[in-house]
Write a protein that holds these residues in place. Structure first.
Motif, PDB file in Angstrom:
ATOM      1  N   TYR A 293       0.895  -1.204  -0.244  1.00 12.41           N
ATOM      2  CA  TYR A 293      -0.183  -0.085   0.072  1.00 12.41           C
ATOM      3  C   TYR A 293       0.743   1.304  -0.029  1.00 12.41           C
ATOM      4  O   TYR A 293       0.351   2.163  -0.656  1.00 12.41           O
ATOM      5  CB  TYR A 293      -0.821  -0.011   1.201  1.00 12.41           C
ATOM      6  N   SER A 294       1.985   1.299   0.862  1.00  9.65           N
ATOM      7  CA  SER A 294       2.863   2.473   0.802  1.00  9.65           C
ATOM      8  C   SER A 294       3.571   2.715  -0.414  1.00  9.65           C
ATOM      9  O   SER A 294       3.752   3.796  -0.738  1.00  9.65           O
ATOM     10  CB  SER A 294       3.801   2.346   1.951  1.00  9.65           C
TER      11      SER A 294
ATOM     12  N   TRP B  78      11.495   4.709   2.688  1.00 13.88           N
ATOM     13  CA  TRP B  78      10.412   4.642   3.858  1.00 13.88           C
ATOM     14  C   TRP B  78      10.120   3.436   4.537  1.00 13.88           C
ATOM     15  O   TRP B  78      10.129   3.318   5.633  1.00 13.88           O
ATOM     16  CB  TRP B  78       8.868   5.279   2.881  1.00 13.88           C
ATOM     17  N   GLN B  79      10.257   2.323   3.864  1.00  8.60           N
ATOM     18  CA  GLN B  79      10.271   0.995   4.614  1.00  8.60           C
ATOM     19  C   GLN B  79      11.298   1.010   5.599  1.00  8.60           C
ATOM     20  O   GLN B  79      11.055   0.291   6.584  1.00  8.60           O
ATOM     21  CB  GLN B  79      10.316   0.074   3.529  1.00  8.60           C
TER      22      GLN B  79
ATOM     23  N   ILE C 199       8.451  10.382   8.724  1.00  9.28           N
ATOM     24  CA  ILE C 199       8.300  11.387   7.991  1.00  9.28           C
ATOM     25  C   ILE C 199       9.361  12.674   8.005  1.00  9.28           C
ATOM     26  O   ILE C 199       9.787  13.125   6.926  1.00  9.28           O
ATOM     27  CB  ILE C 199       6.920  11.838   8.068  1.00  9.28           C
ATOM     28  N   ARG C 200       9.946  12.886   9.063  1.00 10.72           N
ATOM     29  CA  ARG C 200      10.828  13.979   9.490  1.00 10.72           C
ATOM     30  C   ARG C 200      12.431  13.528   9.165  1.00 10.72           C
ATOM     31  O   ARG C 200      13.123  14.165   9.622  1.00 10.72           O
ATOM     32  CB  ARG C 200      10.793  14.472  10.848  1.00 10.72           C
ATOM     33  N   HIS C 201      12.444  12.127   8.787  1.00 10.07           N
ATOM     34  CA  HIS C 201      13.812  11.577   8.511  1.00 10.07           C
ATOM     35  C   HIS C 201      14.547  12.604   7.136  1.00 10.07           C
ATOM     36  O   HIS C 201      13.789  12.798   6.304  1.00 10.07           O
ATOM     37  CB  HIS C 201      14.098  10.189   7.918  1.00 10.07           C
TER      38      HIS C 201
ATOM     39  N   VAL D  68      21.007   4.389   4.770  1.00  8.38           N
ATOM     40  CA  VAL D  68      19.639   3.770   5.186  1.00  8.38           C
ATOM     41  C   VAL D  68      19.421   2.455   3.978  1.00  8.38           C
ATOM     42  O   VAL D  68      19.038   1.474   4.219  1.00  8.38           O
ATOM     43  CB  VAL D  68      18.559   4.625   4.749  1.00  8.38           C
ATOM     44  N   SER D  69      19.726   2.771   2.720  1.00 15.11           N
ATOM     45  CA  SER D  69      19.824   2.062   1.563  1.00 15.11           C
ATOM     46  C   SER D  69      20.469   2.107   0.292  1.00 15.11           C
ATOM     47  O   SER D  69      20.128   3.090  -0.297  1.00 15.11           O
ATOM     48  CB  SER D  69      18.142   1.766   1.428  1.00 15.11           C
ATOM     49  N   ARG D  70      21.516   1.187   0.289  1.00 17.16           N
ATOM     50  CA  ARG D  70      22.449   1.513  -0.806  1.00 17.16           C
ATOM     51  C   ARG D  70      21.450   1.229  -2.343  1.00 17.16           C
ATOM     52  O   ARG D  70      21.800   1.973  -3.382  1.00 17.16           O
ATOM     53  CB  ARG D  70      23.665   0.619  -0.816  1.00 17.16           C
TER      54      ARG D  70
END
Length: 148
Positions: free
Chosen positions: A2-3, A61-62, A67-69, A119-121
């Motif tokens: 959904y996201s 996001w996962q 949201i403030r990251h 966070v994610s390469r």
């Protein structure tokens, strides 16, 4: 899942907004810089990039769920500036304002790459072609400002 649909929808809204402001007779009469590609190339390139932008945003996001990251803030802000560029350039017929927008956009894309790396390469890497394309678009935009 959904996201992901939400991230994809945000990108589709951005692309739809940008698509409402198209090149026309005004643009056709401008002197273009060397290396200006044919108009047909922009649609497949942007389609690919928009899918990568949505996927990269969803990935971070996962991982963050906040949201403030900084990486989520960069993602959202770059999306807004991405949408504004077409309005500034084609809608207002102001290449100079569009140039300011695209340079800030490029900085935000680079910031996303930097902040998303830990966070994610994968997300970071997905934004690298986007950075290259926007850098190239900034060259084209600057060329139009200087030549016209």
């Amino acid at each position: 899942m959904y996201s992901f649909i939400i991230f994809l929808a945000l990108v589709l809204i951005t692309s739809s907004f940008g698509a409402t402001f198209r090149p026309g007779p005004w643009y056709d009469e401008l002197i273009k810089p060397a290396l200006t590609p044919p108009g047909w190339i922009f649609t497949p390139v942007w389609l690919t990039l928009y899918l990568m932008i949505a996927f990269a945003g969803w990935i971070v996001w996962q991982k963050t769920r906040f949201i403030r990251h900084p990486v989520i803030i960069c993602w959202g802000c770059q999306l807004v500036l991405n949408a504004l560029w077409s309005w500034l350039f084609f809608g207002l017929q102001s290449p100079a304002l569009a140039l300011v927008d695209i340079l800030i956009l490029l900085l935000l894309i680079l910031a996303f790459i930097r902040f998303s790396w830990p966070v994610s390469r994968t997300a970071s890497t997905l934004f690298m072609p986007y950075a290259l394309w926007v850098g190239f678009a900034a060259y084209l935009n600057l060329g139009i400002v200087l030549l016209n």
